[in-house]
Design a protein around this motif. Sequence first.
Motif, PDB file in Angstrom:
ATOM      1  N   VAL A 142       0.855  -1.179   0.000  1.00  0.00           N
ATOM      2  CA  VAL A 142       0.000   0.000   0.000  1.00  0.00           C
ATOM      3  C   VAL A 142       0.898   1.239   0.000  1.00  0.00           C
ATOM      4  CG1 VAL A 142      -0.157   0.100   2.538  1.00  0.00           C
ATOM      5  CG2 VAL A 142      -1.938   1.158   1.141  1.00  0.00           C
ATOM      6  N   THR A 143       0.486   2.266  -0.704  1.00  0.00           N
ATOM      7  CA  THR A 143       1.224   3.529  -0.761  1.00  0.00           C
ATOM      8  C   THR A 143       0.396   4.609  -0.089  1.00  0.00           C
ATOM      9  OG1 THR A 143       2.319   2.896  -2.836  1.00  0.00           O
ATOM     10  CG2 THR A 143       2.302   5.226  -2.263  1.00  0.00           C
ATOM     11  N   ILE A 144       1.005   5.317   0.855  1.00  0.00           N
ATOM     12  CA  ILE A 144       0.311   6.378   1.592  1.00  0.00           C
ATOM     13  C   ILE A 144       1.138   7.650   1.541  1.00  0.00           C
ATOM     14  CG2 ILE A 144      -0.851   4.747   3.127  1.00  0.00           C
ATOM     15  CD1 ILE A 144       1.198   5.387   5.261  1.00  0.00           C
ATOM     16  N   SER A 145       0.513   8.758   1.892  1.00  0.00           N
ATOM     17  CA  SER A 145       1.209  10.044   1.883  1.00  0.00           C
ATOM     18  C   SER A 145       2.103  10.185   3.113  1.00  0.00           C
ATOM     19  CB  SER A 145       0.184  11.185   1.861  1.00  0.00           C
ATOM     20  OG  SER A 145      -0.523  11.245   3.103  1.00  0.00           O
ATOM     21  N   PHE A 146       2.991  11.154   3.063  1.00  0.00           N
ATOM     22  CA  PHE A 146       3.899  11.416   4.176  1.00  0.00           C
ATOM     23  C   PHE A 146       3.115  11.782   5.433  1.00  0.00           C
ATOM     24  CE2 PHE A 146       6.717  13.993   6.748  1.00  0.00           C
ATOM     25  CZ  PHE A 146       7.943  13.361   6.641  1.00  0.00           C
ATOM     26  N   GLU A 151       0.782  10.501  10.953  1.00  0.00           N
ATOM     27  CA  GLU A 151      -0.382  10.561  11.827  1.00  0.00           C
ATOM     28  C   GLU A 151      -1.151   9.243  11.921  1.00  0.00           C
ATOM     29  OE1 GLU A 151      -2.736  13.795  10.413  1.00  0.00           O
ATOM     30  OE2 GLU A 151      -1.418  15.303  11.314  1.00  0.00           O
ATOM     31  N   GLY A 152      -0.906   8.311  10.999  1.00  0.00           N
ATOM     32  CA  GLY A 152      -1.683   7.076  10.964  1.00  0.00           C
ATOM     33  C   GLY A 152      -2.918   7.243  10.100  1.00  0.00           C
ATOM     34  N   VAL A 153      -3.338   6.157   9.459  1.00  0.00           N
ATOM     35  CA  VAL A 153      -4.487   6.242   8.568  1.00  0.00           C
ATOM     36  C   VAL A 153      -5.100   4.852   8.407  1.00  0.00           C
ATOM     37  CG1 VAL A 153      -3.105   5.832   6.474  1.00  0.00           C
ATOM     38  CG2 VAL A 153      -5.246   7.101   6.297  1.00  0.00           C
ATOM     39  N   THR A 154      -6.401   4.810   8.136  1.00  0.00           N
ATOM     40  CA  THR A 154      -7.092   3.574   7.816  1.00  0.00           C
ATOM     41  C   THR A 154      -7.343   3.529   6.318  1.00  0.00           C
ATOM     42  OG1 THR A 154      -8.166   3.471   9.995  1.00  0.00           O
ATOM     43  CG2 THR A 154      -9.143   2.169   8.224  1.00  0.00           C
ATOM     44  N   VAL A 155      -6.860   2.473   5.664  1.00  0.00           N
ATOM     45  CA  VAL A 155      -6.975   2.384   4.206  1.00  0.00           C
ATOM     46  C   VAL A 155      -7.755   1.132   3.826  1.00  0.00           C
ATOM     47  CG1 VAL A 155      -4.839   3.657   3.804  1.00  0.00           C
ATOM     48  CG2 VAL A 155      -4.764   1.187   4.027  1.00  0.00           C
ATOM     49  N   PRO A 156      -8.547   1.193   2.756  1.00  0.00           N
ATOM     50  CA  PRO A 156      -9.236  -0.011   2.264  1.00  0.00           C
ATOM     51  C   PRO A 156      -8.288  -0.827   1.388  1.00  0.00           C
ATOM     52  CG  PRO A 156      -9.920   1.896   0.990  1.00  0.00           C
ATOM     53  CD  PRO A 156      -8.963   2.403   2.029  1.00  0.00           C
ATOM     54  N   MET A 234     -11.119  -5.054   2.933  1.00  0.00           N
ATOM     55  CA  MET A 234     -11.025  -4.879   4.372  1.00  0.00           C
ATOM     56  C   MET A 234     -10.400  -3.529   4.694  1.00  0.00           C
ATOM     57  SD  MET A 234      -7.798  -7.301   5.470  1.00  0.00           S
ATOM     58  CE  MET A 234      -8.543  -8.759   4.765  1.00  0.00           C
ATOM     59  N   GLN A 235     -10.749  -3.018   5.845  1.00  0.00           N
ATOM     60  CA  GLN A 235     -10.193  -1.760   6.330  1.00  0.00           C
ATOM     61  C   GLN A 235      -8.973  -2.072   7.200  1.00  0.00           C
ATOM     62  OE1 GLN A 235     -11.378   1.250   5.306  1.00  0.00           O
ATOM     63  NE2 GLN A 235     -12.859   0.117   4.053  1.00  0.00           N
ATOM     64  N   VAL A 236      -7.818  -1.583   6.812  1.00  0.00           N
ATOM     65  CA  VAL A 236      -6.557  -1.860   7.514  1.00  0.00           C
ATOM     66  C   VAL A 236      -6.033  -0.566   8.127  1.00  0.00           C
ATOM     67  CG1 VAL A 236      -4.173  -2.633   7.274  1.00  0.00           C
ATOM     68  CG2 VAL A 236      -5.996  -3.784   6.010  1.00  0.00           C
ATOM     69  N   ARG A 237      -5.718  -0.636   9.411  1.00  0.00           N
ATOM     70  CA  ARG A 237      -5.201   0.531  10.118  1.00  0.00           C
ATOM     71  C   ARG A 237      -3.676   0.556  10.024  1.00  0.00           C
ATOM     72  NH1 ARG A 237      -6.193   5.676  11.402  1.00  0.00           N
ATOM     73  NH2 ARG A 237      -4.826   6.369  13.089  1.00  0.00           N
ATOM     74  N   ILE A 238      -3.152   1.618   9.410  1.00  0.00           N
ATOM     75  CA  ILE A 238      -1.709   1.836   9.354  1.00  0.00           C
ATOM     76  C   ILE A 238      -1.339   2.703  10.553  1.00  0.00           C
ATOM     77  CG2 ILE A 238       0.219   2.674   7.988  1.00  0.00           C
ATOM     78  CD1 ILE A 238      -1.267   0.349   6.724  1.00  0.00           C
ATOM     79  N   PRO A 239      -0.505   2.212  11.474  1.00  0.00           N
ATOM     80  CA  PRO A 239      -0.221   2.973  12.696  1.00  0.00           C
ATOM     81  C   PRO A 239       0.587   4.239  12.422  1.00  0.00           C
ATOM     82  CG  PRO A 239       1.209   1.055  12.550  1.00  0.00           C
ATOM     83  CD  PRO A 239       0.217   0.929  11.436  1.00  0.00           C
ATOM     84  N   ALA A 240       0.446   5.206  13.309  1.00  0.00           N
ATOM     85  CA  ALA A 240       1.207   6.443  13.194  1.00  0.00           C
ATOM     86  C   ALA A 240       2.694   6.163  13.364  1.00  0.00           C
ATOM     87  CB  ALA A 240       0.742   7.439  14.264  1.00  0.00           C
ATOM     88  N   GLY A 241       3.510   6.862  12.586  1.00  0.00           N
ATOM     89  CA  GLY A 241       4.955   6.717  12.698  1.00  0.00           C
ATOM     90  C   GLY A 241       5.542   5.620  11.845  1.00  0.00           C
ATOM     91  N   VAL A 242       4.754   5.042  10.922  1.00  0.00           N
ATOM     92  CA  VAL A 242       5.269   3.959  10.082  1.00  0.00           C
ATOM     93  C   VAL A 242       6.326   4.505   9.130  1.00  0.00           C
ATOM     94  CG1 VAL A 242       3.525   4.257   8.275  1.00  0.00           C
ATOM     95  CG2 VAL A 242       4.565   2.030   8.624  1.00  0.00           C
ATOM     96  N   GLN A 273       5.128   8.149   0.395  1.00  0.00           N
ATOM     97  CA  GLN A 273       5.516   9.165  -0.580  1.00  0.00           C
ATOM     98  C   GLN A 273       6.326  10.273   0.103  1.00  0.00           C
ATOM     99  OE1 GLN A 273       1.612  10.285  -1.974  1.00  0.00           O
ATOM    100  NE2 GLN A 273       1.679   8.847  -3.694  1.00  0.00           N
ATOM    101  N   PRO A 274       7.349  10.784  -0.550  1.00  0.00           N
ATOM    102  CA  PRO A 274       8.154  11.855   0.074  1.00  0.00           C
ATOM    103  C   PRO A 274       7.370  13.155   0.173  1.00  0.00           C
ATOM    104  CG  PRO A 274       8.864  11.476  -2.189  1.00  0.00           C
ATOM    105  CD  PRO A 274       7.869  10.390  -1.883  1.00  0.00           C
ATOM    106  N   HIS A 275       7.773  14.005   1.108  1.00  0.00           N
ATOM    107  CA  HIS A 275       7.156  15.319   1.304  1.00  0.00           C
ATOM    108  C   HIS A 275       8.048  16.368   0.669  1.00  0.00           C
ATOM    109  CE1 HIS A 275       5.386  18.806   3.381  1.00  0.00           C
ATOM    110  NE2 HIS A 275       4.333  18.027   3.588  1.00  0.00           N
TER     111      HIS A 275
END
Length: 380
Positions: A142-146, A151-156, A234-242, A273-275
């Motif tokens: 999975v690819t998420i933003s910086f 902050e952590g995010v829940t992704v499908p 499924m909804q997967v929680r990506i923890p903060a600070g990953v 992804q880089p900021h």
Amino acid sequence: MSTKEWLEKDYYKVLGVSKDASPEEIKKAYRRLARQNHPDANKGDPKAEERFKEVSEAYSVLSDPARRKEYDETRSLFGGGGFRFPGGGQTGGFPFDLGDIFGQPGTRTGGLGDLLGGIFTGGRTRTTGVRPRRGADVETEVTISFVDAVEGVTVPLRMTSDSPCPACSGTGARSGTLPRVCPDCEGVGMRATAQGGRLAISEPCRTCRGRGMVVDDPCPSCHGSGRGRSSRTMQVRIPAGVHDGQRIRLRGKGAPGERGGPAGDLYVTVHVQPHERFGRKGEHLTITVPITFPEAALGGEIKVPTLNGPPVRLKIPPGTPNGRTFRIRGKGTTRRDGTKGDLLATVEIVVPKHLDEEAKKALDAFRRATGAADPRDDLR
């Protein structure tokens, strides 16, 4: 819990008692450790909670005479490194879980007791039924933003994996028929191969390919495998600070098991992804802040942006060198305990590319005023 996991756990060490400890000593040690690590007495401490679970698990085995005896016998046979499987490793050589060989701890059908009845005698093994099988592990990315990584995010996540065939309900046999117990391994899925003398090594049965069942009339949908493909979201929680490239394990979220066996695990590799402005250094955020030469030489106060909040004021002391890093407390990533890391702001002196005549005269006057000091004296 598989037998492999059983063998890797030293319950006596967890409770801090010897292997010949009496039931009273085990109970006393458990009560002491349970009080020390109880979640109510250690609120907000995940390590204490995990320790409490380990202590409770150890006590549940060692306090039961039957389970303790089975645990001791299993570890004495396979926990000390004396028994090795083909392939050179302690558990290597076969592409299946040790739980498939030994069965599940605490059971009386199949598994360790039945297998050992023939493994050293070259005899046949018997079982009263076909054991459940753990589902396969599943991997995805999975690819998420910086910002989401901080902050952590829940992704499908849409997952496609093996599951019991819906046409035959996982039996592998055509609707209206049932598979039969393998006549060669008698449902165990393993057969003992003689290696000379009375020693035999167990390997997957070639007739049933380790399933323990033989299908005479295969299901037309799965061709007798009993497995199909299923898709689910499924909804997967990506923890903060990953961190970028970090691999997260979600227990029981993989492929479903066979015959009532537990599901496998889901492994999610996270790409961040880089900021354009911020960076990461462990639990801290980093940023480069440009300042002018007068601000560096004379000092001043500047505004420093934060990731998701208002800018903070930073005091620049006189004589600040280029590349100095200032620490701004509590503006970094979220740690596991809920606290925040810091923001590390590195100043970079900006040299103007173009100067008008007035600016040149001012700098020339500055050079004459400080001309006695040569910063390259140490290089001669």
